[in-house]
Design a protein around this motif. Structure first.
Motif, PDB file in Angstrom:
ATOM      1  N   ASP A   1      -3.201  -6.382  -6.960  1.00 56.73           N
ATOM      2  CA  ASP A   1      -3.053  -4.949  -7.248  1.00 56.73           C
ATOM      3  C   ASP A   1      -4.370  -4.188  -7.102  1.00 56.73           C
ATOM      4  OD1 ASP A   1      -0.361  -5.322  -7.707  1.00 56.73           O
ATOM      5  OD2 ASP A   1      -0.546  -5.345  -9.894  1.00 56.73           O
ATOM      6  N   ASN A   2      -5.466  -4.796  -7.536  1.00 59.40           N
ATOM      7  CA  ASN A   2      -6.768  -4.128  -7.399  1.00 59.40           C
ATOM      8  C   ASN A   2      -7.155  -3.962  -5.936  1.00 59.40           C
ATOM      9  OD1 ASN A   2      -7.171  -3.767 -10.154  1.00 59.40           O
ATOM     10  ND2 ASN A   2      -8.202  -5.740 -10.384  1.00 59.40           N
ATOM     11  N   ASP A   3      -6.843  -4.960  -5.115  1.00 53.78           N
ATOM     12  CA  ASP A   3      -7.120  -4.858  -3.680  1.00 53.78           C
ATOM     13  C   ASP A   3      -6.331  -3.707  -3.060  1.00 53.78           C
ATOM     14  OD1 ASP A   3      -8.802  -7.134  -3.692  1.00 53.78           O
ATOM     15  OD2 ASP A   3      -7.076  -8.461  -3.387  1.00 53.78           O
ATOM     16  N   VAL A   4      -5.081  -3.586  -3.451  1.00 50.03           N
ATOM     17  CA  VAL A   4      -4.237  -2.514  -2.915  1.00 50.03           C
ATOM     18  C   VAL A   4      -4.799  -1.151  -3.310  1.00 50.03           C
ATOM     19  CG1 VAL A   4      -1.944  -1.458  -3.029  1.00 50.03           C
ATOM     20  CG2 VAL A   4      -2.161  -3.938  -2.801  1.00 50.03           C
ATOM     21  N   LYS A   5      -5.203  -1.005  -4.570  1.00 45.85           N
ATOM     22  CA  LYS A   5      -5.799   0.261  -5.022  1.00 45.85           C
ATOM     23  C   LYS A   5      -7.063   0.574  -4.238  1.00 45.85           C
ATOM     24  CE  LYS A   5      -4.072  -0.106  -9.732  1.00 45.85           C
ATOM     25  NZ  LYS A   5      -4.415  -0.404 -11.128  1.00 45.85           N
ATOM     26  N   GLU A   6      -7.916  -0.433  -4.079  1.00 46.43           N
ATOM     27  CA  GLU A   6      -9.164  -0.242  -3.332  1.00 46.43           C
ATOM     28  C   GLU A   6      -8.877   0.171  -1.886  1.00 46.43           C
ATOM     29  OE1 GLU A   6     -13.091  -2.787  -1.867  1.00 46.43           O
ATOM     30  OE2 GLU A   6     -11.732  -3.684  -3.328  1.00 46.43           O
ATOM     31  N   PHE A   7      -7.923  -0.489  -1.263  1.00 43.81           N
ATOM     32  CA  PHE A   7      -7.559  -0.163   0.114  1.00 43.81           C
ATOM     33  C   PHE A   7      -7.070   1.280   0.211  1.00 43.81           C
ATOM     34  CE2 PHE A   7      -4.503   0.031   3.631  1.00 43.81           C
ATOM     35  CZ  PHE A   7      -5.270  -0.461   4.678  1.00 43.81           C
ATOM     36  N   ASN A   8      -6.165   1.669  -0.685  1.00 42.31           N
ATOM     37  CA  ASN A   8      -5.636   3.036  -0.662  1.00 42.31           C
ATOM     38  C   ASN A   8      -6.759   4.064  -0.774  1.00 42.31           C
ATOM     39  OD1 ASN A   8      -2.950   2.223  -0.393  1.00 42.31           O
ATOM     40  ND2 ASN A   8      -2.585   2.242  -2.595  1.00 42.31           N
ATOM     41  N   ILE A   9      -7.691   3.824  -1.666  1.00 44.69           N
ATOM     42  CA  ILE A   9      -8.811   4.752  -1.861  1.00 44.69           C
ATOM     43  C   ILE A   9      -9.698   4.800  -0.618  1.00 44.69           C
ATOM     44  CG2 ILE A   9     -10.970   5.083  -3.145  1.00 44.69           C
ATOM     45  CD1 ILE A   9      -9.403   3.991  -5.634  1.00 44.69           C
ATOM     46  N   LYS A  10     -10.036   3.643  -0.088  1.00 46.51           N
ATOM     47  CA  LYS A  10     -10.952   3.606   1.057  1.00 46.51           C
ATOM     48  C   LYS A  10     -10.325   4.186   2.321  1.00 46.51           C
ATOM     49  CE  LYS A  10     -14.105   0.185  -0.633  1.00 46.51           C
ATOM     50  NZ  LYS A  10     -14.847  -1.034  -0.372  1.00 46.51           N
ATOM     51  N   VAL A  11      -9.047   3.961   2.515  1.00 43.45           N
ATOM     52  CA  VAL A  11      -8.376   4.560   3.676  1.00 43.45           C
ATOM     53  C   VAL A  11      -8.357   6.077   3.529  1.00 43.45           C
ATOM     54  CG1 VAL A  11      -6.176   4.803   4.893  1.00 43.45           C
ATOM     55  CG2 VAL A  11      -7.013   2.532   4.276  1.00 43.45           C
ATOM     56  N   GLU A  12      -8.104   6.551   2.331  1.00 42.06           N
ATOM     57  CA  GLU A  12      -8.114   7.995   2.089  1.00 42.06           C
ATOM     58  C   GLU A  12      -9.498   8.576   2.379  1.00 42.06           C
ATOM     59  OE1 GLU A  12      -6.351  11.515   1.490  1.00 42.06           O
ATOM     60  OE2 GLU A  12      -5.303   9.600   1.382  1.00 42.06           O
ATOM     61  N   GLU A  13     -10.547   7.883   1.966  1.00 40.53           N
ATOM     62  CA  GLU A  13     -11.911   8.349   2.229  1.00 40.53           C
ATOM     63  C   GLU A  13     -12.201   8.404   3.728  1.00 40.53           C
ATOM     64  OE1 GLU A  13     -14.279   5.583  -0.003  1.00 40.53           O
ATOM     65  OE2 GLU A  13     -13.940   6.637  -1.899  1.00 40.53           O
TER      66      GLU A  13
ATOM     67  N   THR B   1       0.838  -1.199   0.000  1.00 40.02           N
ATOM     68  CA  THR B   1       0.000   0.000   0.000  1.00 40.02           C
ATOM     69  C   THR B   1       0.872   1.248   0.000  1.00 40.02           C
ATOM     70  OG1 THR B   1      -0.176   0.298   2.406  1.00 40.02           O
ATOM     71  CG2 THR B   1      -1.731  -1.254   1.363  1.00 40.02           C
ATOM     72  N   LYS B   2       0.236   2.398  -0.128  1.00 39.87           N
ATOM     73  CA  LYS B   2       0.988   3.656  -0.127  1.00 39.87           C
ATOM     74  C   LYS B   2       1.247   4.185   1.281  1.00 39.87           C
ATOM     75  CE  LYS B   2      -2.891   6.887  -0.644  1.00 39.87           C
ATOM     76  NZ  LYS B   2      -3.466   7.925  -1.515  1.00 39.87           N
TER      77      LYS B   2
END
Length: 129
Positions: free
Chosen positions: A104-116, A19-20
């Motif tokens: 990779d899609n899970d990581v992107k989803e996680f990054n977005i949801k944590v940001e939200e 993740t980022k």
């Protein structure tokens, strides 16, 4: 946003590393924290919360904002069920479930949801003044 994680088999740790987010702590490192966090954990047994996670949350649930959980789809309805249980027990949103160490899609989803969640929490904190 602080991410606290528990990784019995290494899958959750590998996911977190993709993740980022760099503000991450293991359960042991997070003992005594006093700031908002998201917890990421695996699921053990037949869809159970790992004991160290349950014990940690019993002491530190006041600052828990959300949960994400890892699991194995072979377990059917018990897949990543620790996330469901934490969400319902501690009244926080379940951000997502991911299989093993995620893709990779899970990581992107996680990054977005944590940001939200982080943005929402920041707005709520500012509005409460």
């Amino acid at each position: 946003m602080l991410i606290v994680y528990y990784s019995l088999t290494g899958n959750v740790k590998r996911f977190i590393q993709k993740t980022k987010y760099t503000n991450t702590l293991t359960l042991d490192q997070a003992e005594g924290i006093n700031e908002p966090y998201i917890i990421v954990t695996g699921t053990i047994g037949f869809g159970e919360i790992p004991d160290p996670v349950r014990q940690f949350l019993d002491r530190h649930s006041a600052n828990l904002l959300a949960v994400a959980a890892s699991g194995n789809r072979n377990w059917g309805q018990n897949y990543a069920r620790a996330g469901d249980l934490i969400s319902s027990t501690y009244h926080v949103p379940l951000l997502m479930k991911f299989e093993l160490h995620g893709n990779d899609n899970d990581v992107k989803e996680f990054n977005i949801k944590v940001e939200e969640i982080s943005e929402y929490h920041t707005r709520e904190t500012v509005q409460s003044y």
